[in-house]
Design an enzyme around this catalytic site. Sequence first.
Site, PDB file in Angstrom:
ATOM      1  N   ASP A 103       6.390  -7.476  39.519  1.00 14.05           N
ATOM      2  CA  ASP A 103       5.770  -7.122  38.248  1.00 14.05           C
ATOM      3  C   ASP A 103       4.416  -6.443  38.509  1.00 14.05           C
ATOM      4  OD1 ASP A 103       4.143  -9.206  39.037  1.00 14.05           O
ATOM      5  OD2 ASP A 103       4.703 -10.549  37.415  1.00 14.05           O
ATOM      6  N   ASP A 105       0.600  -6.830  37.302  1.00 13.28           N
ATOM      7  CA  ASP A 105      -0.411  -7.588  36.563  1.00 13.28           C
ATOM      8  C   ASP A 105      -1.453  -6.604  36.049  1.00 13.28           C
ATOM      9  OD1 ASP A 105       0.656 -10.194  37.088  1.00 13.28           O
ATOM     10  OD2 ASP A 105      -0.064  -9.988  39.143  1.00 13.28           O
ATOM     11  N   ASP A 160       2.846  -7.830  33.069  1.00 15.39           N
ATOM     12  CA  ASP A 160       2.065  -8.938  32.523  1.00 15.39           C
ATOM     13  C   ASP A 160       0.749  -8.357  32.021  1.00 15.39           C
ATOM     14  OD1 ASP A 160       4.030 -10.695  33.162  1.00 15.39           O
ATOM     15  OD2 ASP A 160       2.995 -11.613  34.852  1.00 15.39           O
ATOM     16  N   LYS A 221       3.384 -13.603  52.886  1.00 22.28           N
ATOM     17  CA  LYS A 221       3.972 -13.932  51.584  1.00 22.28           C
ATOM     18  C   LYS A 221       5.481 -14.154  51.696  1.00 22.28           C
ATOM     19  CE  LYS A 221       2.930 -12.021  47.744  1.00 22.28           C
ATOM     20  NZ  LYS A 221       2.649 -11.103  46.618  1.00 22.28           N
ATOM     21  N   TYR A 230       5.043 -21.732  48.566  1.00 23.67           N
ATOM     22  CA  TYR A 230       4.352 -20.696  47.792  1.00 23.67           C
ATOM     23  C   TYR A 230       4.502 -21.048  46.315  1.00 23.67           C
ATOM     24  CZ  TYR A 230       3.070 -15.823  46.509  1.00 23.67           C
ATOM     25  OH  TYR A 230       2.462 -14.694  45.998  1.00 23.67           O
TER      26      TYR A 230
END
Length: 592
Positions: A103, A105, A160, A221, A230
Amino acid sequence: MAAPQSAHKGVTPPISTALPTIEELAVNDALVDELKRQNNFETPAETEKRVKVLRVFQKVTEEFVKEVMNNKGKYSPSVISRAGGKVYTYGSYRLGVYGPGSDIDTLVVAPKEVTREDFFETFPLILKKYSPPGAIEEMTPVPEAFVPIIKLEYSGISIDLIFASLAVSSIPSSMTLRNNNLLHGLDDRTLRSVNGTRVTDEILELVPQPKVFRTALRTIKLWAKRRAIYANVIGFPGGVAWAMLVARVCQLYPSAAAAVVVGKVFRIMSSWAWPQPVLLKEIETGPLQVRVWNPAIYGGDRYHLMPIITPAYPSMCATHNVTISTRNTILKELKRGGDLVDKIFTGQLTWKDLFERHTFFTNGFKYYLSVVSSSRTKEAQLLWGGLVESKVRHLVTDLEHNELIGCARPYIEGFERVHRCHGYEEISAVMNGDLRFQAKDIKTETTEATNDPKHNAVAEEEGGDVKLTNGAKEASTNGIGQTTLYSTTYYIGLQLSQQAKKLDISWATNKFKDLCTSWQSFNPELNDLHVVHTRNFDLPDDVFKQGEVKPTKPKKKAVKKESVPNDEASGAKKRKFEGEEEVCQRPNFDLI
């Protein structure tokens, strides 16, 4: 590769400024190749699509500001034309570590004349006006969230969208948010909204080589997600915390290749003198009367087990949710990662081995707690499941106080299921974790996969101001008396000591239930909560990925009665498991 830095970044000088060797560069190239095989990068066309979408949002933001100020009828055309408005990004997109399906942000910043209420009322209308048909696939405003948000799917990209109104009359396109004076006059929600962009920008400013940082962060990540460590709400580091750990190691090795940085992250952070904080810069004071992380002043800050401190004022701890069990799990995984990378550099393993999936369900524990939250409507369960998720770490903390429990590790996702029941007995069974009545035509989903904004809003704020919109709605029952139930189950793996012949956790589970049901929006006619003991061989099939082997029930060994001495016989008695709260209705369980 860049030359060593003349002025170091960070709170201490670098450990080494050595340039990469030929061998290290070769291992680094292999790392990038493996990240590509893991589908960690998106195509240039997909990236360009993101850029075009952000251009649309910038145009919409400017028109939104003009529309609102025009409608208020008290501003001159010249004031309106200078008002501006700007879209900022933060998170993985701003850091440059996004991939397919990530996504964006996004923060919309407007001048003081435009309010948060204007944003939720008018921005969606302007967005629809300037968007091509079908571009907006889904839009969910959550104005009451911890950070008020509009979540939408736009041209296949998840956005978002949050908002901030600054105490200035103009937002020019050249404005950055790094000036602390811009924080004057902001309420707590607006301060939280701008903080994401400020932290992200500060991290990028504080790393010596952004390209190296990005490759190393992509690696960490992906590894952390594969190893199930995570998830900020549950008690593990989230995205910004892992980014700061990588950034700190980049400061300590400013000229190193990304592959070397990855190995150093594992070695340095697994042996870090926790709870000594990880800092990218000295904590700064600022113009506001707000709380800044300081264990010398605030007692609560002294209890942070793995403090990783955000670099932008006002500095906060990004890992305040970490518990003893999650800390120990993180340290164990960091050490394991370091061992693997050592073998990768010597050619014994490849980078693919680093990204091997966790064994939480397949070989992690013998005993689990299933935290089963359920509701009689889907809307109610989205919020109730989020509330329960936000409290799981509190249950973990209380379980850790039991001397017979060596580890209580929560899983990072909840499992959402739909059930169809006839009568009270079947409903009660489902509430206690029985899956016999699960709807066969509806696939089990994880909370991360559904990524519902209302669920996330409650989880991140631990309930807060988010209220059930259908609190009085009755259960959905069809014409043949069939009731649909919605459940979300969270799993906690338990490692017990050898002395755990009988385990009583009733205090912890009852306290947990009381904590959850004290939520202002809890509705006993809609919501229910049970904690159930589950053996590894009784775990549901849907928690296992394709190719994983589900544990099987061990066969009891036949032992001749006369061959067992009295002391051994007493030690071989079945261990009993008590305290799945009164709601479990099964007070004792064999743990052998």
